[in-house]
Design an enzyme around this catalytic site. Sequence first.
Site, PDB file in Angstrom:
ATOM      1  N   HIS A 388       0.784  -1.237   0.000  1.00  0.00           N
ATOM      2  CA  HIS A 388       0.000   0.000   0.000  1.00  0.00           C
ATOM      3  C   HIS A 388       0.815   1.285   0.000  1.00  0.00           C
ATOM      4  O   HIS A 388       0.277   2.365  -0.243  1.00  0.00           O
ATOM      5  CB  HIS A 388      -0.922   0.008   1.218  1.00  0.00           C
ATOM      6  CG  HIS A 388      -2.274   0.593   0.952  1.00  0.00           C
ATOM      7  ND1 HIS A 388      -2.492   1.649   0.101  1.00  0.00           N
ATOM      8  CD2 HIS A 388      -3.498   0.269   1.436  1.00  0.00           C
ATOM      9  CE1 HIS A 388      -3.779   1.942   0.086  1.00  0.00           C
ATOM     10  NE2 HIS A 388      -4.408   1.119   0.883  1.00  0.00           N
ATOM     11  N   TYR A 501     -13.882   5.363  10.287  1.00  0.00           N
ATOM     12  CA  TYR A 501     -13.029   5.868   9.201  1.00  0.00           C
ATOM     13  C   TYR A 501     -13.585   5.361   7.885  1.00  0.00           C
ATOM     14  O   TYR A 501     -13.876   4.174   7.741  1.00  0.00           O
ATOM     15  CB  TYR A 501     -11.610   5.339   9.418  1.00  0.00           C
ATOM     16  CG  TYR A 501     -10.584   5.658   8.351  1.00  0.00           C
ATOM     17  CD1 TYR A 501      -9.632   6.644   8.564  1.00  0.00           C
ATOM     18  CD2 TYR A 501     -10.520   4.944   7.158  1.00  0.00           C
ATOM     19  CE1 TYR A 501      -8.664   6.928   7.613  1.00  0.00           C
ATOM     20  CE2 TYR A 501      -9.556   5.220   6.193  1.00  0.00           C
ATOM     21  CZ  TYR A 501      -8.630   6.206   6.430  1.00  0.00           C
ATOM     22  OH  TYR A 501      -7.671   6.486   5.491  1.00  0.00           O
TER      23      TYR A 501
END
Length: 671
Positions: A388, A501
């Site tokens: 990522h 989130y």
Amino acid sequence: MLRAATAKKGAALVSSRWTLVPLLQRRQRRRRWDSSRLEYSSSASSDSEFLHRSIVPTMHYQHSLPRLPIPKLEDSIRRYLAAQQPLLEEAQFRETEKVAHDFLAGQGQELHRQLVAQDKKNKHTSYISGPWFDMYLSAREPLVLNFNPFMSLAPDPRGEGNRQLARAANLTCSAVRFLKTLRAGLLEPEVYHLEGSRGRSDAFKKLVRLAPASLAWYASYAAGAFPLDMSQYFRLFNSTRLPQTGRDRLLTEPDARHLLVMRRGHMYVFDVLDRDGNAVAPARVRDNLSWILSDETPAPDFPLGTLTTENRDVWAGLREKLSAAGNDEALRAVDTAVFCLCLDDVELPDAVRASHNMLHGDGVNRWFDKSLSLIVARDGHAAINFEHSWGDGVAVLRFLNEIHGDAVSRPAVASGPAPAGGPTPEARRLSFRLDEELREGVRRAKAAFDRAVGGLTIDAVQFTGGGKERIKESKLSPDAVAQLAFQMAFLRQYGVTPATYESCSTAAFKHGRTETIRPASVFTRRCAAAMVGPGRRRSAAAELMEMLRLCSGHHGRLTKEAAMGQGFDRHLFALRLLSSAHAFYDDPAYGAINHNVLSTSTLSSPAVALGGFAPVVPDGLGVGYNVHDHWIGCNVSGYPARDVSDFLRCVCRSLEDIFAVLDGKDLPGSA
């Protein structure tokens, strides 16, 4: 955009260096790689080697993309306090409000001025790009479960195309076409079109390609089209994350022409591009993969891929020992490969087993450091697992969409085994020299991996009582409804509103990464309490419908603000890196809102079957979801602190209540 990792416990300690890892610029016979133009000579290549030929060059808009704005400090503090309000009791909120206002009136102003000054000196990038790279690359936790997400590809509608050899060969050939199309500057630029956008027409594209690069974005914007940042795309290929003590680094070597294939823990390589940069014949790809699949060599006792599941500092030390033992050439073959293809000897009959396999597998048949790993199981299930730090879901989703569509619409090879009597395959199995210390390192890594994944639960559900069409008929946001259902589910299960989130891309700006949407609000808290809270009174559908509208409208504003770089999380994160200390960051409420119990992400594409990631905190839930036309899918992960199956049961009950209100039905009071 499956997941942007949240700032973890030690994120404040990472360096605030602003220099991006420079894009490699290479020159080779008949080829030029350039980070701003990505040009690749295609004079000797046939159209069959490209996905398409875009009228507008791939990177035409890149120079003129707007810069990511730094929000006003007063706006960030106001948004921060609004996000804190549903999480805190009144007395707690008043204390946090006081600390925030003191920060706004004092040290915050000086930190903000420093950030703006830094940003003005770094106009080639965004204010968050450097710190975000540092956050990822300085993290010492293992990549598996903590950072790498996965996206599963939808099945090939042609049944025979789902056999492992055919699927792996066709997806590999399509991936090479993507690579060639990208490097030739022929890949259609990534553009978000407003409804009725004139930017889709060929006539406009022919016009805009004539515009100077410095003005191209403005021309597109005038036509209702928003070009997106594509600076991450070059990391899709020939890239890896190299473990180093304290902070890893990214390596990209675009000159390499070979593919890395993993099977049963063994690693093989063979070329997928020839010396002139042309794609090798699809039959050669199939024959090499066929040979690998038929290799009966016993699985290695000490599979090196397991080391990529280790703590990054531990792995860095073992990597140095691997190098000292004479394994540099083999390691370089792994690091520089176009991408990693993992051929798994498993069948995946359901979403839960598929999620476990694609998210972490057995820790043996993976090299988690590679920027991109394409996984194909024995029954043809395919997925992408990606590292990522280098980029976000926008680039990976585009890659997945393109290779899935290309492999289905024009498969490079037919199903069935490779014909007998063909040329000798070029694939070779890599070998490594291991001493006892390295063998022991592999043993320890596998034991730690097994303990970590042994505590992970994944479950999935498809709610078939309604979807996007029914929600839009009521003029509500499908994403807002899904997020409200998660808030209601958590309240029903645990009796509190959790820090939540939701990732949002800021790719509309140069070197944008992600921003956080904070779905928990005073509106969702009030609505959730009215619908599922203890002691709820009987509520009329009209009253609840108004609450749903308020939730939807607020969520829409949050989403728009985040996409336009006007959230508060990245701004406060960047200021924290400049701060030695302040009561604002020591406030327990600041730590609590960044302890994201619900970490959520959605993506929408017919090429995606499901996606997922692990929770970002030990007592959290990782929620991948998608709102389809007539149903809603959720893929949820959790550790022992949370009951994943019960959470999904509560999500379904919450969605039933929401759709009952949409149908005009009153909800009874609680017993």
